[in-house]
Scaffold this motif. Structure first.
Motif, PDB file in Angstrom:
ATOM      1  N   THR A  55      26.402 -39.588  -6.576  1.00 21.93           N
ATOM      2  CA  THR A  55      25.505 -39.673  -7.725  1.00 21.93           C
ATOM      3  C   THR A  55      25.081 -41.133  -7.959  1.00 21.93           C
ATOM      4  N   PRO A  56      23.787 -41.370  -8.241  1.00 22.27           N
ATOM      5  CA  PRO A  56      23.376 -42.743  -8.555  1.00 22.27           C
ATOM      6  C   PRO A  56      24.266 -43.327  -9.675  1.00 22.27           C
ATOM      7  N   GLY A  57      24.704 -44.547  -9.444  1.00 19.27           N
ATOM      8  CA  GLY A  57      25.630 -45.153 -10.405  1.00 19.27           C
ATOM      9  C   GLY A  57      27.074 -45.046  -9.976  1.00 19.27           C
ATOM     10  N   THR A  58      27.305 -44.372  -8.812  1.00 19.30           N
ATOM     11  CA  THR A  58      28.667 -44.325  -8.245  1.00 19.30           C
ATOM     12  C   THR A  58      28.691 -44.885  -6.820  1.00 19.30           C
ATOM     13  N   ALA A  59      27.518 -45.156  -6.241  1.00 19.20           N
ATOM     14  CA  ALA A  59      27.439 -45.423  -4.791  1.00 19.20           C
ATOM     15  C   ALA A  59      27.699 -46.889  -4.438  1.00 19.20           C
ATOM     16  N   MET A  60      28.771 -47.090  -3.679  1.00 23.33           N
ATOM     17  CA  MET A  60      29.113 -48.408  -3.131  1.00 23.33           C
ATOM     18  C   MET A  60      28.900 -48.310  -1.629  1.00 23.33           C
ATOM     19  N   THR A  61      28.140 -49.212  -1.073  1.00 25.88           N
ATOM     20  CA  THR A  61      27.817 -49.095   0.351  1.00 25.88           C
ATOM     21  C   THR A  61      28.181 -50.376   1.091  1.00 25.88           C
ATOM     22  N   PHE A  62      28.546 -50.215   2.352  1.00 26.87           N
ATOM     23  CA  PHE A  62      28.989 -51.376   3.150  1.00 26.87           C
ATOM     24  C   PHE A  62      28.363 -51.394   4.527  1.00 26.87           C
ATOM     25  N   PHE A  63      28.089 -52.619   4.964  1.00 31.56           N
ATOM     26  CA  PHE A  63      27.810 -52.904   6.367  1.00 31.56           C
ATOM     27  C   PHE A  63      29.076 -53.540   6.922  1.00 31.56           C
ATOM     28  N   PRO A  64      29.876 -52.804   7.684  1.00 29.33           N
ATOM     29  CA  PRO A  64      31.080 -53.425   8.250  1.00 29.33           C
ATOM     30  C   PRO A  64      30.745 -54.068   9.600  1.00 29.33           C
TER      31      PRO A  64
END
Ligand code: ZN
Length: 320
Positions: A55-64
């Motif tokens: 849900t928008p407002g929960t999304a944490m994203t990574f470039f590892p």
């Protein structure tokens, strides 16, 4: 034009995809809702964590980026990302972090709420804010954290700035945020909704030096806009005020425009639609490597370059 509702997602850099996954899934109990690649560098994963559906407002994203050197925090960067949790779960979380060998960097009060700060495996600062009234999220039933203890999406982010005035002006005059509090050198701005990811804190540190970008650095923060039409209104409005805004980019799960705010932090305005269930069912989210159609013909080469990850490693692991 509607005021910005709040945060959509936060994107950061990691050095090891498995350590990153073990921490955000195994310890923080976030669901891996999408496994894809960096669209500008398909030899690198792009991992998205969130509630059951991202849900928008929960999304944490990574470039590892494997073997990426560690960044050093400086002015013009997002210095911490905060999740909300119910106040009644604070002591449970302190025990949980301790049991998983997470070292607490600091704990104190901020605007009347207890804030616990600790680093992720790459040194990025995560905060848990214990609130009386955490927003609702779609709980991930198969995750390692019981529903009543689970994190409730983002509470806020903190931007470390040499000067806050021009940045505040963008938040207030261009994005519709309002100043709701000040404590020492911290200024708190609130978005228009009453739900997740509502707050942006500006931390005024005139003497802070510039940092060095690397693992543990937050690359950008994204604000929510409902649809493409509203995003285009923002694009026009932000450009008219002299900000250098990119054309709309297709990020597959949302559409994005980007600009640097005057303090140096990269801002994105992203659409809520189409979301993470646009190419796999809720049950399947994150379980397979998803590629945008323009990379499908290169799938076997791309898969061969990506390091293997164990997406089912839900049990918390030692981080050292
Ligand atoms: Zn983004």
């Amino acid at each position: 034009m509607q005021r910005i509702q709040g945060l959509h997602h936060i994107t950061a850099v990691a050095s090891n995809p498995q350590a990153n996954l073990d921490f955000y899934v195994g310890i923080l109990g976030q669901r891996l809702v999408k496994t894809t690649v960096n669209f500008d560098d398909p030899g690198t994963y792009h991992l998205y964590y969130g509630d059951n559906v991202g849900t928008p407002g929960t999304a944490m994203t990574f470039f590892p980026w494997q073997g990426m050197h560690r960044g050093r925090l400086g002015a013009g960067e997002t210095s911490a990302a905060a999740y909300a949790l119910p106040k009644s779960s604070l002591s449970w979380w302190l025990d949980h972090l301790s049991a998983n060998h997470v070292t607490i960097a600091s704990m104190g009060k901020r605007f009347g709420e207890t804030v616990v700060t600790f680093p992720d495996p790459d040194g990025m600062m995560i905060e848990l804010v214990a609130t009386d009234d955490p927003s609702t999220v779609q709980h991930w039933e198969d995750g390692p954290i019981p529903a009543e203890r689970a994190l409730r999406g983002f509470h806020s982010v903190t931007l470390l700035l040499n000067d806050v005035e021009a940045s505040a002006s963008v938040l207030v005059d261009k994005l519709g945020y309002e100043l709701v509090g000040q404590e020492d050198n911290r200024y708190r701005y609130k978005g228009a909704s009453a739900d997740r990811g509502l707050y942006i804190d500006l931390l005024h540190v005139p003497e802070a030096g510039r940092g060095a970008f690397g693992a543990g650095s937050i690359h950008h923060i994204a604000f929510r806009t409902v649809d493409d039409e509203e995003q285009l209104e923002y694009l026009t409005h932000l450009r008219a005020s002299g900000l250098q805004v990119t054309p709309v980019q297709d990020r597959q799960y949302f559409h994005s425009i980007y600009f640097h705010e005057p303090g140096g932090v990269l801002f994105e305005v992203a659409t809520d639609e189409p979301g993470f269930t646009s190419d796999e069912s809720v049950a399947e989210l994150g379980s397979a490597l998803k590629l945008p159609e323009w990379y499908e013909s290169r799938r076997s080469q791309i898969e061969a370059k990506l390091p293997a990850i164990d997406r089912d490693a839900h049990s918390a692991k030692n981080q050292d």
